[in-house]
Design a protein around this motif. Structure first.
Motif, PDB file in Angstrom:
ATOM      1  N   SER A   1     -11.857   8.356  -0.949  1.00 37.88           N
ATOM      2  CA  SER A   1     -11.328   7.951   0.347  1.00 37.88           C
ATOM      3  C   SER A   1     -11.891   8.878   1.423  1.00 37.88           C
ATOM      4  O   SER A   1     -11.808  10.106   1.300  1.00 37.88           O
ATOM      5  CB  SER A   1      -9.796   8.029   0.335  1.00 37.88           C
ATOM      6  OG  SER A   1      -9.299   8.142   1.647  1.00 37.88           O
TER       7      SER A   1
ATOM      8  N   ASP B   1      -8.961  11.055   2.955  1.00 36.07           N
ATOM      9  CA  ASP B   1      -8.455  12.102   2.067  1.00 36.07           C
ATOM     10  C   ASP B   1      -9.477  13.224   1.903  1.00 36.07           C
ATOM     11  O   ASP B   1      -9.125  14.406   1.869  1.00 36.07           O
ATOM     12  CB  ASP B   1      -8.115  11.517   0.686  1.00 36.07           C
ATOM     13  CG  ASP B   1      -6.888  10.616   0.732  1.00 36.07           C
ATOM     14  OD1 ASP B   1      -6.203  10.611   1.768  1.00 36.07           O
ATOM     15  OD2 ASP B   1      -6.633   9.908  -0.260  1.00 36.07           O
TER      16      ASP B   1
ATOM     17  N   GLN C   1     -14.338   0.588   3.012  1.00 37.04           N
ATOM     18  CA  GLN C   1     -13.091   1.148   3.542  1.00 37.04           C
ATOM     19  C   GLN C   1     -12.923   0.798   5.023  1.00 37.04           C
ATOM     20  O   GLN C   1     -11.809   0.490   5.478  1.00 37.04           O
ATOM     21  CB  GLN C   1     -13.058   2.666   3.326  1.00 37.04           C
ATOM     22  CG  GLN C   1     -12.881   3.046   1.862  1.00 37.04           C
ATOM     23  CD  GLN C   1     -12.871   4.548   1.628  1.00 37.04           C
ATOM     24  OE1 GLN C   1     -12.665   5.337   2.545  1.00 37.04           O
ATOM     25  NE2 GLN C   1     -13.100   4.951   0.388  1.00 37.04           N
TER      26      GLN C   1
ATOM     27  N   ARG D   1      -9.689   1.435  -6.237  1.00 36.40           N
ATOM     28  CA  ARG D   1      -8.352   2.030  -6.061  1.00 36.40           C
ATOM     29  C   ARG D   1      -8.204   2.650  -4.669  1.00 36.40           C
ATOM     30  O   ARG D   1      -7.143   2.576  -4.052  1.00 36.40           O
ATOM     31  CB  ARG D   1      -8.095   3.081  -7.138  1.00 36.40           C
ATOM     32  CG  ARG D   1      -7.945   2.482  -8.532  1.00 36.40           C
ATOM     33  CD  ARG D   1      -7.973   3.559  -9.611  1.00 36.40           C
ATOM     34  NE  ARG D   1      -6.789   4.375  -9.562  1.00 36.40           N
ATOM     35  CZ  ARG D   1      -5.689   4.160 -10.296  1.00 36.40           C
ATOM     36  NH1 ARG D   1      -5.642   3.131 -11.121  1.00 36.40           N
ATOM     37  NH2 ARG D   1      -4.648   4.954 -10.203  1.00 36.40           N
ATOM     38  N   ARG D   2      -9.292   3.233  -4.169  1.00 35.52           N
ATOM     39  CA  ARG D   2      -9.228   3.813  -2.824  1.00 35.52           C
ATOM     40  C   ARG D   2      -9.028   2.725  -1.769  1.00 35.52           C
ATOM     41  O   ARG D   2      -8.385   2.960  -0.754  1.00 35.52           O
ATOM     42  CB  ARG D   2     -10.515   4.589  -2.518  1.00 35.52           C
ATOM     43  CG  ARG D   2     -10.867   5.740  -3.451  1.00 35.52           C
ATOM     44  CD  ARG D   2      -9.890   6.882  -3.452  1.00 35.52           C
ATOM     45  NE  ARG D   2      -8.705   6.673  -4.246  1.00 35.52           N
ATOM     46  CZ  ARG D   2      -8.650   6.745  -5.589  1.00 35.52           C
ATOM     47  NH1 ARG D   2      -9.723   6.980  -6.308  1.00 35.52           N
ATOM     48  NH2 ARG D   2      -7.490   6.581  -6.215  1.00 35.52           N
TER      49      ARG D   2
ATOM     50  N   GLU E   1      -5.382   2.057  -1.330  1.00 37.46           N
ATOM     51  CA  GLU E   1      -4.753   3.146  -0.572  1.00 37.46           C
ATOM     52  C   GLU E   1      -5.085   3.052   0.919  1.00 37.46           C
ATOM     53  O   GLU E   1      -4.210   3.230   1.776  1.00 37.46           O
ATOM     54  CB  GLU E   1      -5.222   4.495  -1.118  1.00 37.46           C
ATOM     55  CG  GLU E   1      -4.765   4.786  -2.545  1.00 37.46           C
ATOM     56  CD  GLU E   1      -5.502   5.965  -3.168  1.00 37.46           C
ATOM     57  OE1 GLU E   1      -6.291   6.625  -2.448  1.00 37.46           O
ATOM     58  OE2 GLU E   1      -5.289   6.228  -4.370  1.00 37.46           O
TER      59      GLU E   1
ATOM     60  N   MET F   1      -3.048   0.284   2.709  1.00 39.67           N
ATOM     61  CA  MET F   1      -1.653   0.672   2.950  1.00 39.67           C
ATOM     62  C   MET F   1      -1.560   1.688   4.100  1.00 39.67           C
ATOM     63  O   MET F   1      -0.718   1.569   4.985  1.00 39.67           O
ATOM     64  CB  MET F   1      -1.045   1.275   1.678  1.00 39.67           C
ATOM     65  CG  MET F   1      -1.005   0.328   0.490  1.00 39.67           C
ATOM     66  SD  MET F   1       0.360  -0.834   0.527  1.00 39.67           S
ATOM     67  CE  MET F   1       1.700   0.195  -0.052  1.00 39.67           C
ATOM     68  N   LYS F   2      -2.455   2.672   4.081  1.00 35.48           N
ATOM     69  CA  LYS F   2      -2.430   3.703   5.136  1.00 35.48           C
ATOM     70  C   LYS F   2      -2.759   3.121   6.506  1.00 35.48           C
ATOM     71  O   LYS F   2      -2.325   3.641   7.532  1.00 35.48           O
ATOM     72  CB  LYS F   2      -3.438   4.813   4.808  1.00 35.48           C
ATOM     73  CG  LYS F   2      -2.934   5.824   3.789  1.00 35.48           C
ATOM     74  CD  LYS F   2      -3.917   6.975   3.664  1.00 35.48           C
ATOM     75  CE  LYS F   2      -3.407   8.021   2.679  1.00 35.48           C
ATOM     76  NZ  LYS F   2      -4.375   9.116   2.505  1.00 35.48           N
TER      77      LYS F   2
END
Length: 316
Positions: A173, A176, A207, A232-233, A236, A239-240
């Motif tokens: 990410s 992150d 992303q 998977r990222r 995330e 959602m963020k």
């Protein structure tokens, strides 16, 4: 019976990246050149549909080199391998083809340069992920320290805090990783970073597309495998970025329709190792249940292509 209306926001870019496309092509060309079976160390890319398709053509997937006979070709996966693996293949006089993504190889080269300059390396990555294992395995034991989180940065014990460099796994990410980099630079002001970001263009682009569509979506579905880091990222990131619900699915059959009850807009994307046919399968599943309107969300254009190794372009 009238179907309820639904808007599907379709992310672009999505799905296969150049590194995945090249890796799959390498296995297919190896089968054409040498015939079946061709052995592949680890899943060539993290997608069961792709792996099963190659297995049906004659690829045999193994976890370690000692599971391969010495008289058959072996391919190393797109995630990269520790230096010890090609060294063992040479010692056994095996024919091998390295399908490591060129952008992962770039990180391997960075790590080697830092080591030659006398720097200890911090790798930002996920413990046990094949790419992390492969990258850390480029240098001698103890020369690469792993940081998965900001908390890990505080626990690092380098031999010389003023002689450090950092590298990252390519599928993390972006947000992150930025937090971990900031923590590293705050604790080790002299730390050396990459000339250009290690997170690959495809991860970043996918992303960004999810981030752009998330505020307009009641839910986001990411087509990808549970062992795929970049997939998977994407969950995330969705959602963020403001989407209340995001789900990772390998196939349309895994969609949790009850969780989507009442949704008026759903975003669809796919990790870098998911083929377009699986995205079309998901769209068709929505079409069966809803009167859909498809809205593309385009945030970048991709035209990257990587060459396959010379050994596969030469006649048998």
């Amino acid at each position: 019976m009238t179907k309820p209306p639904l808007t599907l926001h379709l992310a672009a870019p999505r799905g296969f990246c150049a590194g995945v496309d090249r890796a799959i092509k390498i296995v297919e060309m190896a089968l054409q050149k040498w015939g079946a079976p061709v052995y592949v160390r680890h899943e060539i890319v993290h997608n069961a549909f792709v792996v099963d398709g190659l297995r049906a053509k004659g690829a045999v997937f193994v976890e370690e080199l000692d599971e391969c006979p010495p008289d058959r070709p072996v391919i190393f996966s797109a995630h990269g391998v520790p230096k010890s693996v090609p060294a063992e293949a040479r010692a056994r006089e095996m024919v091998f083809v390295d399908a490591t993504c060129p952008l992962v190889s770039k990180v391997h080269i960075e790590a080697a340069r830092h080591h030659e300059a006398g720097l200890q390396v911090v790798m930002i990555g996920h413990e046990g992920h094949p790419e992390t294992v492969g990258t850390m395995g480029q240098l001698p034991e103890g020369e690469v320290l792993l940081a998965e989180t900001v908390a890990d940065v505080a626990a690092l014990r380098p031999r010389d805090p003023d002689r450090l460099a950092f590298i990252t796994q390519t599928t993390l990410s972006v947000d992150d990783t930025a937090d971990i980099v900031a923590a590293l630079m705050a604790r080790f002001p002299a730390i050396v970073g990459p000339h250009k970001e290690d997170i690959c263009y495809a991860t970043t682009n996918r992303q960004e597309a999810v981030r752009a569509m998330a505020p307009d979506c009641d839910a986001i579905l990411v087509v990808g495998a549970p062992n795929s880091s970049n997939s998977r990222r994407l969950v995330e990131v969705g959602m963020k970025a403001g989407c209340p619900y995001a789900q990772l699915v390998q196939r349309a059959s895994e969609i949790d329709w009850r969780a989507l009850d009442g949704a008026g807009s759903v975003g669809i994307t796919a990790g870098a190792s998911a083929p377009e046919v699986l995205i079309e399968e998901v769209i068709d599943a929505f079409r069966d249940r809803f009167e859909i309107t498809v809205k593309p969300v385009v945030t970048a254009e991709e035209n990257v292509e990587f060459k396959v190794p010379r050994v596969l372009r030469e006649p048998a």
